[in-house]
Design a protein around this motif. Structure first.
Motif, mmCIF file in Angstrom:
data_model
loop_
_atom_site.group_PDB
_atom_site.id
_atom_site.type_symbol
_atom_site.label_atom_id
_atom_site.label_comp_id
_atom_site.label_asym_id
_atom_site.label_seq_id
_atom_site.Cartn_x
_atom_site.Cartn_y
_atom_site.Cartn_z
ATOM 1 N N UNK A 114 0.826 -1.194 0.000
ATOM 2 C CA UNK A 114 0.000 0.000 0.000
ATOM 3 C C UNK A 114 0.870 1.258 0.000
ATOM 4 N N UNK A 115 0.308 2.355 -0.475
ATOM 5 C CA UNK A 115 1.044 3.615 -0.489
ATOM 6 C C UNK A 115 1.106 4.232 0.901
ATOM 7 N N UNK A 116 0.101 3.956 1.732
ATOM 8 C CA UNK A 116 0.165 4.358 3.142
ATOM 9 C C UNK A 116 -0.878 3.577 3.938
ATOM 10 N N UNK A 117 -0.636 3.496 5.240
ATOM 11 C CA UNK A 117 -1.592 2.916 6.176
ATOM 12 C C UNK A 117 -1.634 3.795 7.412
ATOM 13 N N UNK A 118 -2.804 4.368 7.687
ATOM 14 C CA UNK A 118 -2.980 5.257 8.834
ATOM 15 C C UNK A 118 -3.862 4.551 9.861
ATOM 16 N N UNK A 119 -3.256 4.065 10.926
ATOM 17 C CA UNK A 119 -3.993 3.355 11.972
ATOM 18 C C UNK A 119 -4.331 4.341 13.080
ATOM 19 N N UNK A 162 -13.312 0.244 10.304
ATOM 20 C CA UNK A 162 -12.928 -0.011 11.694
ATOM 21 C C UNK A 162 -12.297 -1.383 11.865
ATOM 22 N N UNK A 163 -12.562 -2.287 10.902
ATOM 23 C CA UNK A 163 -12.023 -3.647 10.965
ATOM 24 C C UNK A 163 -10.671 -3.696 10.256
ATOM 25 N N UNK A 164 -9.599 -3.741 11.027
ATOM 26 C CA UNK A 164 -8.241 -3.603 10.499
ATOM 27 C C UNK A 164 -7.901 -4.692 9.472
ATOM 28 N N UNK A 165 -8.174 -5.956 9.815
ATOM 29 C CA UNK A 165 -7.801 -7.053 8.920
ATOM 30 C C UNK A 165 -8.583 -6.996 7.614
ATOM 31 N N UNK A 166 -9.887 -6.779 7.718
ATOM 32 C CA UNK A 166 -10.718 -6.675 6.511
ATOM 33 C C UNK A 166 -10.241 -5.514 5.639
ATOM 34 N N UNK A 167 -9.954 -4.397 6.259
ATOM 35 C CA UNK A 167 -9.511 -3.205 5.542
ATOM 36 C C UNK A 167 -8.222 -3.465 4.773
ATOM 37 N N UNK A 208 -1.167 1.110 -10.732
ATOM 38 C CA UNK A 208 -0.816 2.508 -10.984
ATOM 39 C C UNK A 208 -1.613 3.484 -10.119
ATOM 40 N N UNK A 209 -2.536 2.967 -9.350
ATOM 41 C CA UNK A 209 -3.382 3.797 -8.500
ATOM 42 C C UNK A 209 -2.739 3.944 -7.122
ATOM 43 N N UNK A 210 -2.732 5.167 -6.579
ATOM 44 C CA UNK A 210 -2.291 5.369 -5.199
ATOM 45 C C UNK A 210 -3.377 4.817 -4.276
ATOM 46 N N UNK A 211 -3.038 3.793 -3.485
ATOM 47 C CA UNK A 211 -4.018 3.136 -2.626
ATOM 48 C C UNK A 211 -3.548 3.205 -1.175
ATOM 49 N N UNK A 212 -4.397 3.750 -0.326
ATOM 50 C CA UNK A 212 -4.080 3.820 1.095
ATOM 51 C C UNK A 212 -5.234 3.315 1.937
ATOM 52 N N UNK A 213 -4.951 3.004 3.186
ATOM 53 C CA UNK A 213 -5.945 2.487 4.118
ATOM 54 C C UNK A 213 -5.933 3.313 5.393
ATOM 55 N N UNK A 214 -7.123 3.585 5.919
ATOM 56 C CA UNK A 214 -7.256 4.306 7.185
ATOM 57 C C UNK A 214 -8.133 3.469 8.108
ATOM 58 N N UNK A 215 -7.562 3.011 9.214
ATOM 59 C CA UNK A 215 -8.326 2.236 10.188
ATOM 60 C C UNK A 215 -8.925 3.221 11.189
ATOM 61 N N UNK A 216 -10.220 3.471 11.050
ATOM 62 C CA UNK A 216 -10.893 4.471 11.883
ATOM 63 C C UNK A 216 -12.392 4.221 11.826
ATOM 64 N N UNK A 217 -13.115 4.834 12.748
ATOM 65 C CA UNK A 217 -14.572 4.780 12.772
ATOM 66 C C UNK A 217 -15.091 5.957 11.956
ATOM 67 N N UNK A 218 -15.650 5.668 10.768
ATOM 68 C CA UNK A 218 -16.047 6.756 9.876
ATOM 69 C C UNK A 218 -17.213 7.571 10.438
ATOM 70 N N UNK A 219 -17.936 7.034 11.422
ATOM 71 C CA UNK A 219 -19.036 7.807 11.991
ATOM 72 C C UNK A 219 -18.526 8.995 12.798
ATOM 73 N N UNK A 220 -17.231 9.028 13.047
ATOM 74 C CA UNK A 220 -16.635 10.166 13.750
ATOM 75 C C UNK A 220 -16.141 11.253 12.818
#
Length: 334
Positions: free
Chosen positions: A15-20, A122-127, A140-152
């Motif tokens: 991944x290009x980044x992972x923000x936990x 919010x589910x780290x492994x699934x994400x 070729x796509x910049x792909x990142x993951x953010x583990x967070x509760x989107x309702x916030x």
């Protein structure tokens, strides 16, 4: 896995980044016990989705009665050129909930030349699994993951994102699973993190004939019933429950007053059972409420969007007016 000293997300696998952001994990035992103590009893629908529950939901989306997924996919195909024009060159797609891999691929292919994708869940492994798989398919796509509760809300400004227009993708009428005030809060959270030019592409299921709605949540093959009952099986397995699963029946109801489908589990006889040592009883005919799915008229959805600081600049519906996709843009005069 965020570099605390530098305050920036780290790399993870390909991944290009992972923000936990270390969201608090849901407490299955706490929420189940609290729900079983209520009158009427209820359990949050988030706990449907263990491994078996997720597999059953995938089967539900293929059931002939369940029109939502196939209708939305057909809409995405039909409006692909207009979506590409609206998003513009080098768009960045943000997906709270990191849902169906089929739907996000439909959107990315429709946009033609997106610059980035951010999965947020919010589910780290699934994400991580979902985002890693997407990166393999779109190298070729910049792909990142953010583990967070989107309702916030969406906190994106610190991420190393491309400069293109951000499009928040919230398909499947997930907004309908929230109570009205909570739904407004979710949209307001999206709005708070947006810049001029950003947009939301959101799906909303529509009010329609009650028989069609009830059948969609009570298919003839009984897959939705299995999905609902699997919640009890999970409680027994993970929380030392002694619930007699066979003594419950699946129930799908249309609540016209609240414009929502409700799913319940109804006791067929008087019951006595325990969960992690705590004793519970249910009377014959007593119900355990497991899910709501609110449906919208265009007017009702328009009021919801406006209350959260958006205006609807475009909408698309199928010929039968079963489902609508909305393009929302933030209002800056509010």
């Amino acid at each position: 896995m965020t570099d605390a000293a530098l305050g920036r997300p780290t790399m993870h696998a390909n991944l290009d980044f992972f923000d936990d952001q270390h969201p608090p994990a849901g407490d299955f035992l706490r929420d189940v016990l609290a729900g079983m103590r209520r009158a009427p009893k209820s359990i949050p629908p988030v706990y449907f989705y263990d491994r078996k529950g997720s597999a059953l939901f995938d089967q539900i989306t293929q059931a002939p009665e369940y029109y939502v997924t196939r209708t939305e996919l057909a809409l995405l195909d039909a409006i692909a050129p207009e979506l590409a024009e609206r998003a513009g060159h080098g768009a960045v797609v943000v997906e709270p909930g990191s849902g169906s891999s089929v739907k996000i691929r439909k959107l990315l292919d429709a946009l033609g030349d997106p610059a980035g994708y951010v999965g947020l869940d919010i589910s780290r492994d699934h994400l991580l699994d979902a985002c890693t798989e997407l990166k393999l398919d779109y190298p070729d796509l910049s792909v990142g993951a953010v583990c967070a509760d989107f309702t916030g809300g969406l906190d994106l400004d610190h991420l190393p994102l491309p400069e293109g227009r951000r499009v928040v993708f919230f398909p499947g009428s997930t907004i309908g699973n929230f109570e009205p005030e909570a739904a407004r809060g979710v949209l307001s959270g999206f709005r708070s993190g947006m810049r001029r030019g950003d947009a939301v592409l959101i799906g909303a299921d529509r009010v329609k004939d009650a028989d069609v709605l009830v059948a969609a949540y009570d298919d003839a093959a009984g897959i939705t019933a299995q999905f609902n009952l699997n919640l009890l099986t999970r409680i027994n397995r993970e929380l030392d429950g002694t619930i007699p699963v066979e003594a419950f029946g699946h129930l799908s109801l249309w609540n016209a007053e609240k414009s929502r489908i409700e799913m319940h589990l109804e006791a067929s006889r008087k019951l006595s059972f325990s969960i992690r040592g705590e004793h519970f009883e249910m009377e014959k005919g007593e119900r355990l409420h497991t899910e709501n799915s609110h449906k919208f008229t265009p007017q009702a959805f328009g009021k919801l969007a406006e209350s959260a600081g958006f205006e609807i600049t475009r909408s698309w519906s199928d010929a039968g007016e079963f489902f609508t996709l909305y393009w929302l843009e933030p209002r800056w005069d509010a």
